[in-house]
Design an enzyme around this catalytic site. Structure first.
Site, PDB file in Angstrom:
ATOM      1  N   SER A 158      40.344 -44.805  84.193  1.00 39.17           N
ATOM      2  CA  SER A 158      39.719 -45.236  85.443  1.00 39.17           C
ATOM      3  C   SER A 158      40.246 -44.453  86.631  1.00 39.17           C
ATOM      4  CB  SER A 158      39.985 -46.721  85.698  1.00 39.17           C
ATOM      5  OG  SER A 158      39.397 -47.094  86.929  1.00 39.17           O
ATOM      6  N   LYS A 184      39.407 -51.684  79.439  1.00 37.06           N
ATOM      7  CA  LYS A 184      38.689 -50.895  80.450  1.00 37.06           C
ATOM      8  C   LYS A 184      37.354 -51.570  80.792  1.00 37.06           C
ATOM      9  CE  LYS A 184      37.541 -47.503  83.215  1.00 37.06           C
ATOM     10  NZ  LYS A 184      36.141 -47.388  83.360  1.00 37.06           N
ATOM     11  N   HIS A 230      38.100 -54.347  83.067  1.00 38.12           N
ATOM     12  CA  HIS A 230      38.407 -53.734  84.368  1.00 38.12           C
ATOM     13  C   HIS A 230      37.115 -53.503  85.137  1.00 38.12           C
ATOM     14  CE1 HIS A 230      38.420 -50.102  86.889  1.00 38.12           C
ATOM     15  NE2 HIS A 230      39.665 -50.399  87.216  1.00 38.12           N
ATOM     16  N   ASN A 231      36.119 -52.934  84.470  1.00 40.20           N
ATOM     17  CA  ASN A 231      34.865 -52.653  85.152  1.00 40.20           C
ATOM     18  C   ASN A 231      34.130 -53.929  85.538  1.00 40.20           C
ATOM     19  OD1 ASN A 231      35.549 -50.003  84.536  1.00 40.20           O
ATOM     20  ND2 ASN A 231      33.441 -49.409  84.174  1.00 40.20           N
ATOM     21  N   GLU A 289      35.722 -55.030  88.549  1.00 43.02           N
ATOM     22  CA  GLU A 289      35.263 -54.087  89.591  1.00 43.02           C
ATOM     23  C   GLU A 289      33.902 -54.543  90.147  1.00 43.02           C
ATOM     24  OE1 GLU A 289      35.436 -49.819  88.414  1.00 43.02           O
ATOM     25  OE2 GLU A 289      33.300 -49.735  88.847  1.00 43.02           O
TER      26      GLU A 289
HETATM   27  C1  6PG Z   1      36.322 -46.270  86.918  1.00 43.93           C
HETATM   28  C2  6PG Z   1      34.899 -46.681  87.095  1.00 43.93           C
HETATM   29  C3  6PG Z   1      34.006 -45.754  86.324  1.00 43.93           C
HETATM   30  C4  6PG Z   1      32.586 -45.798  86.776  1.00 43.93           C
HETATM   31  C5  6PG Z   1      31.885 -47.040  86.378  1.00 43.93           C
HETATM   32  C6  6PG Z   1      30.786 -47.346  87.327  1.00 43.93           C
HETATM   33  O1  6PG Z   1      37.075 -47.143  86.510  1.00 43.93           O
HETATM   34  O2  6PG Z   1      36.651 -45.132  87.192  1.00 43.93           O
HETATM   35  O3  6PG Z   1      34.717 -47.987  86.637  1.00 43.93           O
HETATM   36  O4  6PG Z   1      34.200 -46.028  84.969  1.00 43.93           O
HETATM   37  O5  6PG Z   1      32.528 -45.604  88.133  1.00 43.93           O
HETATM   38  O6  6PG Z   1      31.386 -46.836  85.089  1.00 43.93           O
HETATM   39  O7  6PG Z   1      29.871 -48.097  86.672  1.00 43.93           O
HETATM   40  P1  6PG Z   1      28.442 -48.416  87.209  1.00 43.93           P
HETATM   41  O8  6PG Z   1      27.693 -47.122  87.277  1.00 43.93           O
HETATM   42  O9  6PG Z   1      27.947 -49.343  86.156  1.00 43.93           O
HETATM   43  O10 6PG Z   1      28.609 -49.046  88.549  1.00 43.93           O
END
Ligand code: 6PG
Length: 479
Positions: free
Chosen positions: A128, A182, A185-186, A189
């Site tokens: 990430s 991960k 985590h997303n 996010e």
């Molecule tokens: C990270 C982000 C990365 C990416 C996401 C965005 O941790 O660096 O999460 O993995 O920006 O996949 O996902 P979306 O396109 O679904 O918002």
């Protein structure tokens, strides 16, 4: 063989990770890409990296010291399987293949099993931090075997972000554990982003402040308990003026949020595990809702509240929104860690929740001071069932809760959607409730389907003979 690590896939994440690896003492990086042009470009653009360019899988394998270690950085999906198939042909038992993409963890479990049968190690590693993180130091969440970690650990530690002196990488657990973490985590996010967006919307519509003015509010919040990368970049985005129109950029961006699937996976997995990640789910659905312009155009005829939304005390309202955001954020993390804890039990991973919160303090998208408090909570009680019951968070929510309720009420009255704020509050009130109307749902299930119920006053499983004389009998447990 002159390289100690290799990278396959030289799109922006792969190139940046290769450059990061090359910049660390003692590393020589072999690189390979399906099309030759990308490899040539990278070598020309970055002579300082001392890359070892290779142009076939065999040449790539031959250039690596044993045990060979290669990180695959290709778009998740079928491409990953294709690269793994090629590497397995040219690698040997004991070598290590790392998938650094955003793979769906069941795919990682499957791949790990297949590759392990050849004697080669396979490690699914969540990475990430976006492009910048890959270059300067990401947060890394590797799964895979203990054997692979011996070789891989020092390499990943050398390229990871540093938070309070510690590299943001830990061996999360076996096979798919890294990609599972991960994924969550997303999911967090998504929730974090949606909560910030709701806070912005409420302040803008409640006070009429401009995006630039609201940027200052976020910048101020970033100096307090909400300090985080996402709050910081929110201020940057809100400050940005569109060169073409002179309008705030946020006002000319189409209001339909995209998603590549990791948030949806988090929710799907949580549904399968029976973990209520309602804040993450609402954040994911909010993106879906925004992305149906045809429905939104039709639904625009539906009436909203009669009264205008006005806020009498702006400063007090803004502070309420800040507290609502903080409380809802605590819920989102509490739910996300619940999913990791439950997933670890389901898949047999020994995941140290405190270590996860620590490796998220730097490099990753959800990096924040706040993660230290989560680490403290798990240091005190490693098997804490509900994160937000840790003293620090319970106190913070207790302090925020009346503001949080006022904000959810104000949003409902004003007709402003606040799905993540309100679902987080409902989760909070649900999980702390003494009695829930689930008892009635059990009664309904028993009525129409003889699904049975348990009683509060004695053990056993019961059924009321609803269509007969309505007396209760003991029954087989059907769940
Ligand atoms: C990270 C982000 C990365 C990416 C996401 C965005 O941790 O660096 O999460 O993995 O920006 O996949 O996902 P979306 O396109 O679904 O918002």
């Amino acid at each position: 063989a002159a390289a100690n690590i290799g990278v396959v896939g030289l799109a922006v994440m792969g190139s940046n990770l290769a450059r990061n690896l090359a910049s660390r003492e003692g590393n020589t990086v072999a690189i390979f890409n399906r099309s030759r042009a990308k490899t040539d470009e990278l070598v020309t653009a970055h002579p300082e990296a001392g890359f070892l360019p290779t142009f076939s899988y065999q040449e790539f394998a031959d250039s690596l010291q044993k045990p060979r270690t290669a990180i695959i950085m290709v778009k998740a999906g079928a491409g990953t399987d294709a690269v793994i198939d090629e590497l397995v042909k040219v690698f040997e038992p004991g070598d290590i293949i790392v998938d650094g993409g955003n793979a769906y963890f069941p795919d990682t479990i499957r791949r790990e099993k297949t590759v392990r049968a050849t004697g080669i190690n396979f490690v699914g590693a969540g990475i990430s931090g976006g492009e910048e993180g890959a270059l300067t130091g990401p947060s890394i969440m590797p799964g895979g075997s203990d054997e692979s970690w011996v070789t891989l650990g020092p390499i990943l530690r050398s390229i990871a972000a540093i938070a309070e002196g510690e590299p943001c990488v830990t061996h999360v657990g076996h096979d798919g554990a890294g990609h599972f973490v991960k994924m969550v985590h997303n999911g967090i996010e998504y929730a974090d982003m949606q909560l910030i967006a709701e806070a912005y919307d409420l302040i803008r519509r409640g006070t009429g402040k401009t995006p630039a003015e609201i940027a200052e509010i976020f910048a101020e919040w970033n100096r307090g308990e909400l300090e985080s990368y996402l709050i910081e970049i929110t201020a940057e985005v809100l400050r940005q003026v569109d060169a073409a129109t002179g309008a705030p950029l946020v006002d000319v961006i189409l209001d339909q949020a995209g998603a590549k699937g990791t948030g949806a996976w988090t929710v799907q997995t949580a549904l399968a595990l029976g973990v209520p990640v309602s804040g993450i789910a609402e954040a994911t659905f909010a993106r879906s809702l925004s992305s149906h312009p045809e429905q939104r155009a039709v639904a625009a005829i539906l009436p909203g509240p009669d009264e205008e939304f006005t806020v009498s005390d702006e400063a007090a309202f803004i502070e309420d929104v800040r507290l609502a955001l903080y409380a809802s954020k605590i819920v989102a993390y509490s739910q996300g860690f619940d999913e990791i804890r439950t997933g670890a039990a389901e898949y047999g991973w020994n995941i140290d929740l405190g270590a996860i919160s620590k490796i998220w303090r730097g490099g990753c998208i959800i990096r924040a001071q706040f993660l230290n408090r989560i680490a403290d909570a798990y240091a005190e009680t490693p098997d804490l069932p509900v994160l937000m019951t840790a003293p620090y968070f319970a106190e913070a929510i207790g302090r925020a809760q009346s503001a949080w309720r006022r904000v959810v009420v104000a949003a409902a009255q004003a007709g402003i959607p606040a799905p993540a704020f309100s679902s987080s509050l409902s989760y909070y009130d649900g999980i702390r409730a003494d009695r829930l109307p689930a008892a009635l749902v059990q009664g309904q299930r028993d009525f129409f389907g003889a699904h049975t119920y348990k009683r509060i006053d004695k053990p056993g499983t019961f059924h009321t003979q609803w269509s007969g004389d309505r007396t209760e009998i003991e029954a087989e447990d059907t769940h």
